[in-house]
Design a protein around this motif. Structure first.
Motif, PDB file in Angstrom:
ATOM      1  N   TYR A 275       0.821  -1.215   0.000  1.00 16.49           N
ATOM      2  CA  TYR A 275       0.000   0.000   0.000  1.00 16.49           C
ATOM      3  C   TYR A 275       0.858   1.270   0.000  1.00 16.49           C
ATOM      4  CZ  TYR A 275      -3.815   3.194   1.129  1.00 16.49           C
ATOM      5  OH  TYR A 275      -4.721   4.229   1.105  1.00 16.49           O
ATOM      6  N   PRO A 276       1.918   1.380   0.826  1.00 12.11           N
ATOM      7  CA  PRO A 276       2.801   2.553   0.699  1.00 12.11           C
ATOM      8  C   PRO A 276       3.465   2.662  -0.668  1.00 12.11           C
ATOM      9  CG  PRO A 276       3.154   1.477   2.809  1.00 12.11           C
ATOM     10  CD  PRO A 276       2.281   0.568   1.996  1.00 12.11           C
ATOM     11  N   LEU A 277       3.753   1.514  -1.294  1.00 13.33           N
ATOM     12  CA  LEU A 277       4.349   1.573  -2.628  1.00 13.33           C
ATOM     13  C   LEU A 277       3.357   2.138  -3.649  1.00 13.33           C
ATOM     14  CD1 LEU A 277       6.261  -1.843  -2.684  1.00 13.33           C
ATOM     15  CD2 LEU A 277       7.262   0.444  -2.565  1.00 13.33           C
ATOM     16  N   ILE A 278       2.075   1.792  -3.507  1.00  9.50           N
ATOM     17  CA  ILE A 278       1.061   2.370  -4.396  1.00  9.50           C
ATOM     18  C   ILE A 278       0.978   3.874  -4.183  1.00  9.50           C
ATOM     19  CG2 ILE A 278      -1.393   2.409  -4.944  1.00  9.50           C
ATOM     20  CD1 ILE A 278      -1.540  -0.521  -4.201  1.00  9.50           C
ATOM     21  N   LEU A 279       0.942   4.298  -2.908  1.00  5.56           N
ATOM     22  CA  LEU A 279       0.904   5.733  -2.624  1.00  5.56           C
ATOM     23  C   LEU A 279       2.144   6.433  -3.168  1.00  5.56           C
ATOM     24  CD1 LEU A 279      -0.445   5.784   1.043  1.00  5.56           C
ATOM     25  CD2 LEU A 279      -1.681   6.395  -1.029  1.00  5.56           C
ATOM     26  N   GLY A 280       3.304   5.785  -3.043  1.00  4.43           N
ATOM     27  CA  GLY A 280       4.532   6.397  -3.552  1.00  4.43           C
ATOM     28  C   GLY A 280       4.520   6.555  -5.056  1.00  4.43           C
ATOM     29  N   SER A 281       3.979   5.561  -5.769  1.00  7.58           N
ATOM     30  CA  SER A 281       3.925   5.672  -7.228  1.00  7.58           C
ATOM     31  C   SER A 281       2.953   6.758  -7.684  1.00  7.58           C
ATOM     32  CB  SER A 281       3.512   4.328  -7.836  1.00  7.58           C
ATOM     33  OG  SER A 281       2.182   3.998  -7.467  1.00  7.58           O
ATOM     34  N   VAL A 282       1.957   7.077  -6.833  1.00  5.89           N
ATOM     35  CA  VAL A 282       0.966   8.099  -7.186  1.00  5.89           C
ATOM     36  C   VAL A 282       1.429   9.491  -6.774  1.00  5.89           C
ATOM     37  CG1 VAL A 282      -1.374   8.915  -6.737  1.00  5.89           C
ATOM     38  CG2 VAL A 282      -0.958   6.476  -7.101  1.00  5.89           C
ATOM     39  N   TYR A 287       9.566  11.281 -11.523  1.00  4.46           N
ATOM     40  CA  TYR A 287       9.279  10.035 -12.217  1.00  4.46           C
ATOM     41  C   TYR A 287      10.228   8.927 -11.773  1.00  4.46           C
ATOM     42  CZ  TYR A 287       6.351  12.803 -15.316  1.00  4.46           C
ATOM     43  OH  TYR A 287       5.378  13.628 -15.819  1.00  4.46           O
ATOM     44  N   THR A 288      11.436   9.272 -11.347  1.00  4.53           N
ATOM     45  CA  THR A 288      12.379   8.262 -10.880  1.00  4.53           C
ATOM     46  C   THR A 288      11.864   7.580  -9.613  1.00  4.53           C
ATOM     47  OG1 THR A 288      14.225   9.531 -11.806  1.00  4.53           O
ATOM     48  CG2 THR A 288      14.748   7.861 -10.155  1.00  4.53           C
ATOM     49  N   ALA A 289      11.350   8.368  -8.672  1.00  2.00           N
ATOM     50  CA  ALA A 289      10.797   7.785  -7.449  1.00  2.00           C
ATOM     51  C   ALA A 289       9.592   6.907  -7.756  1.00  2.00           C
ATOM     52  CB  ALA A 289      10.419   8.898  -6.475  1.00  2.00           C
ATOM     53  N   SER A 290       8.764   7.335  -8.686  1.00  2.00           N
ATOM     54  CA  SER A 290       7.615   6.527  -9.074  1.00  2.00           C
ATOM     55  C   SER A 290       8.058   5.205  -9.694  1.00  2.00           C
ATOM     56  CB  SER A 290       6.748   7.309 -10.058  1.00  2.00           C
ATOM     57  OG  SER A 290       5.644   6.551 -10.489  1.00  2.00           O
ATOM     58  N   LEU A 341      -2.014  -6.792  -7.748  1.00  2.89           N
ATOM     59  CA  LEU A 341      -1.010  -5.757  -7.498  1.00  2.89           C
ATOM     60  C   LEU A 341       0.147  -5.856  -8.478  1.00  2.89           C
ATOM     61  CD1 LEU A 341      -1.049  -5.837  -3.613  1.00  2.89           C
ATOM     62  CD2 LEU A 341      -1.575  -3.847  -5.026  1.00  2.89           C
ATOM     63  N   LEU A 342       0.531  -7.079  -8.854  1.00  3.34           N
ATOM     64  CA  LEU A 342       1.593  -7.232  -9.850  1.00  3.34           C
ATOM     65  C   LEU A 342       1.179  -6.601 -11.179  1.00  3.34           C
ATOM     66  CD1 LEU A 342       4.307  -8.365 -10.779  1.00  3.34           C
ATOM     67  CD2 LEU A 342       3.159 -10.554 -11.244  1.00  3.34           C
ATOM     68  N   GLY A 343      -0.074  -6.835 -11.591  1.00  3.40           N
ATOM     69  CA  GLY A 343      -0.564  -6.175 -12.800  1.00  3.40           C
ATOM     70  C   GLY A 343      -0.555  -4.670 -12.670  1.00  3.40           C
ATOM     71  N   TYR A 344      -0.890  -4.168 -11.472  1.00  2.00           N
ATOM     72  CA  TYR A 344      -0.873  -2.718 -11.256  1.00  2.00           C
ATOM     73  C   TYR A 344       0.528  -2.148 -11.460  1.00  2.00           C
ATOM     74  CZ  TYR A 344      -0.541   1.660  -8.693  1.00  2.00           C
ATOM     75  OH  TYR A 344      -0.260   2.963  -8.354  1.00  2.00           O
ATOM     76  N   PHE A 345       1.537  -2.766 -10.871  1.00  2.00           N
ATOM     77  CA  PHE A 345       2.889  -2.209 -10.942  1.00  2.00           C
ATOM     78  C   PHE A 345       3.469  -2.323 -12.358  1.00  2.00           C
ATOM     79  CE2 PHE A 345       2.803  -3.210  -6.292  1.00  2.00           C
ATOM     80  CZ  PHE A 345       2.915  -1.904  -5.859  1.00  2.00           C
ATOM     81  N   ARG A 568      -3.837  15.885  -8.602  1.00  2.07           N
ATOM     82  CA  ARG A 568      -2.671  15.128  -9.059  1.00  2.07           C
ATOM     83  C   ARG A 568      -1.486  15.539  -8.203  1.00  2.07           C
ATOM     84  NH1 ARG A 568      -3.138  13.067 -14.247  1.00  2.07           N
ATOM     85  NH2 ARG A 568      -1.216  11.995 -13.693  1.00  2.07           N
ATOM     86  N   GLY A 569      -0.977  14.631  -7.387  1.00  2.00           N
ATOM     87  CA  GLY A 569       0.165  14.946  -6.541  1.00  2.00           C
ATOM     88  C   GLY A 569      -0.240  15.630  -5.245  1.00  2.00           C
ATOM     89  N   ARG A 570       0.761  15.906  -4.418  1.00  2.79           N
ATOM     90  CA  ARG A 570       0.506  16.473  -3.095  1.00  2.79           C
ATOM     91  C   ARG A 570      -0.066  17.883  -3.175  1.00  2.79           C
ATOM     92  NH1 ARG A 570       6.412  15.133  -0.904  1.00  2.79           N
ATOM     93  NH2 ARG A 570       6.785  15.570  -3.104  1.00  2.79           N
ATOM     94  N   ALA A 571       0.412  18.683  -4.128  1.00  7.07           N
ATOM     95  CA  ALA A 571      -0.105  20.052  -4.244  1.00  7.07           C
ATOM     96  C   ALA A 571      -1.588  20.055  -4.587  1.00  7.07           C
ATOM     97  CB  ALA A 571       0.685  20.816  -5.305  1.00  7.07           C
TER      98      ALA A 571
END
Length: 616
Positions: A275-282, A287-290, A341-345, A568-571
């Motif tokens: 779940y944190p990995l999904i949040l991180g990708s969003v 783009y590198t962190a995603s 989740l594998l399909g998601y990533f 889109r994103g934190r802002a």
């Protein structure tokens, strides 16, 4: 023999139409004339091009997707045969298949000679003498490569549209059309734009198309006519490579799970690490962190799938898994969740590249654009006529262009949403990764386990619930594919992202912990978990059908809810919970852009004093 046949062909054309003799001389000899005939395909009747354009309405001078694909092949063939050559103004690489020669070069060396032999009509009417009704109006600058242009247009072609109007292919390049464009508001451009449903903006790598006066004027007209304006983008290169790398990461995880020291990971940690990995990708700002989040998530999913397939109940540490937990039901649930989740990533890697390409196109639209006052035009007469049409509305035109650059697209619903105080900047799709995740979770699996274990009554009830979730998933796919407009398609994927992150995944994680610790039974976990999936699909469908502009008009909560759904994103999420509307109307929403463009550099000041240069 070839020379004799060529000479006979020229004599035959001269006997049919003496005016073609001079055209053959201009083309540079017999072999090149035959090349033009091959470009035309089968022998065509020599028509009166000027009469055709007088008879057929301007909004019928259109081409199809097939015409564009054939034009790409013809240009590529002409380059190989030496009929399109680099010039001083366009020193393109003949081996390049990505950008190609500019439209100026293609027009002079291919379009004009070919249409001259056919009767001086446009390329569009040469292909379709009776015309095709305009669905898409394409605005572009002639300085982009023809391959780059065609690839972007075909990749971004609106669903349901059949015919497109493009100035280079629609207007007769060998005829004088100055009398047709003397009044820009009634020119062929305006007539075709009024008939179209969509306007497709094609950026290029050299400069913003809005530095051309005609393009800025067309954008203003389309905005005023409430057209759906979309930004064209190419198919991102390397998408299959990126997805393959993510898949290889999952394979490495599968191999790692087979090692004896690799099974020391705690099983229940899977949900709380993905779940944190999904949040991180969003929410990642880069783009590198995603990408790192997607690759780590693919590795972890591959590891977990093989582990759950090979591990036995006796090997599980029951300090984290209650001994009374239904082992087969738990295994089936975990494998299904890990596969989704594998399909998601993996799909997330393709979505990441698509978003990068669209953001890059937005940057190209803003390159070197300052104001319509500085926009140039190839014809001084056209520039004077357009500026007369614009009059004292230059500030309004600038505001329109800046909104289009900021949002990436425009429609009547988006403009209504912006008037409610919602910031619709960077309004682009999040792709299909969340659709893959939710669809994978909707596949009926748990009910089969319960039925095979002897719990018939609950197995049937669970089967009905899972079938309802799968049905709602199919309804969403059909609606998205067949019924939704482009702006509503993007809104639907944005809604799915928020619903999946808030309504579906967190409750399932909490239920999983309670189940593994023995506080709830497998029946409760599966029933409530599938109920969350059904609720998530229902919310997605309801909000999608409600549309963004209607959500924004809800009393009290409408603006904040709409801003949250399109964030889109934190802002973007911070704006959703701000007390004040983010730009009610156009001027407030563009205040930042106007501030950044209100302090020109020294070179800009010099440009203001000097007269605008005319493009060659």
């Amino acid at each position: 023999l070839a020379q004799a046949i060529s000479a006979q062909a020229i004599l035959a054309r001269q006997s049919l139409a003496p005016s073609l003799t001079s055209a053959a001389v201009v083309l540079g000899g017999d072999s090149q004339s035959l090349g033009m005939q091959r470009c035309l395909g089968r022998p065509r009747e020599i028509r009166d091009g000027e009469g055709m354009h007088d008879k057929i309405s301007a909004d019928m001078w259109c081409v199809t997707q097939t015409d564009l694909r054939r034009l790409r092949r013809e240009v590529s063939k002409a380059i190989k045969q030496g009929r399109i050559l680099p010039t001083d103004q366009d020193d393109f690489d003949p081996r390049d298949n990505v950008y190609g020669p500019t439209f100026y070069t293609v027009n002079e060396q291919l379009i004009k000679p070919v249409t001259a032999q056919a009767g001086n009509m446009s390329w569009a009417l040469m292909k379709h003498p009776s015309g095709k009704k305009c669905d898409v109006f394409i605005t572009h600058a002639w300085i982009e490569g023809v391959f780059e242009f065609i690839d972007k247009v075909l990749n971004s072609w609106p669903r349901g549209a059949k015919h497109a109007w493009c100035c280079m292919l629609a207007n007769p390049q060998n005829l004088d059309i100055s009398h047709l464009i003397k009044t820009p508001s009634s020119s062929p451009f305006a007539v075709a734009l009024e008939s179209a449903t969509y306007m497709l903006v094609v950026p290029n790598r050299h400069a913003s198309i809005y530095t051309r006066l005609w393009c800025s004027y067309e954008a203003y007209l389309a905005y005023d006519m409430n057209k759906i304006i979309m930004t064209a983008s190419p198919i991102p290169s390397g998408r299959w490579c990126a997805m393959s790398i993510a898949f290889l990461c999952s394979v490495v995880g599968m191999c790692f799970s087979l090692c004896p020291w690799g099974r020391t990971f705690i099983f229940y940690a899977f949900g709380f690490t993905t779940y944190p990995l999904i949040l991180g990708s969003v929410l990642s700002s880069t783009y590198t962190a995603s990408r790192i989040c997607n690759l780590v998530g693919a590795f972890w999913c591959g590891y977990y799938i093989v582990t759950m397939k090979t591990v036995t109940k006796e090997q599980v540490r029951f300090d984290v898994l209650h001994p009374d937990t239904d082992w087969e039901a738990w295994r089936a649930s975990m494998v299904q969740s890990a596969s989704s989740l594998l399909g998601y990533f993996i799909i997330g890697e393709m979505d990441r590249l698509i978003k990068m390409a669209r953001d890059h196109e937005g940057e190209l639209l803003s390159a070197r654009y300052t104001s319509v006052c500085k926009a140039d035009c190839t014809s001084l007469t056209d520039a004077e006529n357009i500026r007369v049409e614009i009059g004292d509305q230059e500030e309004e035109v600038d505001s329109t262009v800046r909104q289009l650059i900021k949002a990436g697209m425009s429609s009547e619903r988006l403009r209504a949403t912006a008037r409610c105080g919602v910031d619709v900047g960077h309004f682009t799709s999040v792709g299909f990764s969340f659709a893959t995740l939710m669809t994978g979770d909707s596949v009926p699996m748990s009910s089969d386990v319960m039925l095979s274990s002897g719990n018939q009554e609950f197995g049937i009830a669970l089967s009905v619930l899972e079938s309802l979730g799968a049905f709602l998933a199919c309804v969403w796919v059909l609606c998205w594919r067949c019924c939704l407009s482009p702006d509503n398609q993007i809104f639907s994927t944005l809604v799915m992202q928020k619903v999946c992150l808030i309504v579906q995944r967190p409750p399932q994680l909490v239920l999983l912990v309670l189940w593994q610790s023995g506080r709830i039974q497998a029946n409760t976990y599966m029933f409530v978990g599938n109920s969350c999936t059904v609720l998530a699909w229902a919310l997605v469908l309801v909000l999608t059908l409600a549309r963004l502009d209607r959500v924004a008009r809800l009393p009290r909560v409408g603006r904040g809810l709409a801003q949250f759904l399109v964030a889109r994103g934190r802002a973007g999420f911070r704006k959703a919970f701000s007390a004040e509307p983010v730009g009610r109307g156009s001027k407030e929403s563009d205040s930042e852009d106007e501030t950044s463009s209100s302090s020109p550099s020294a070179s800009d000041a010099e440009d203001e004093e000097a007269p605008p240069e005319v493009e060659p």
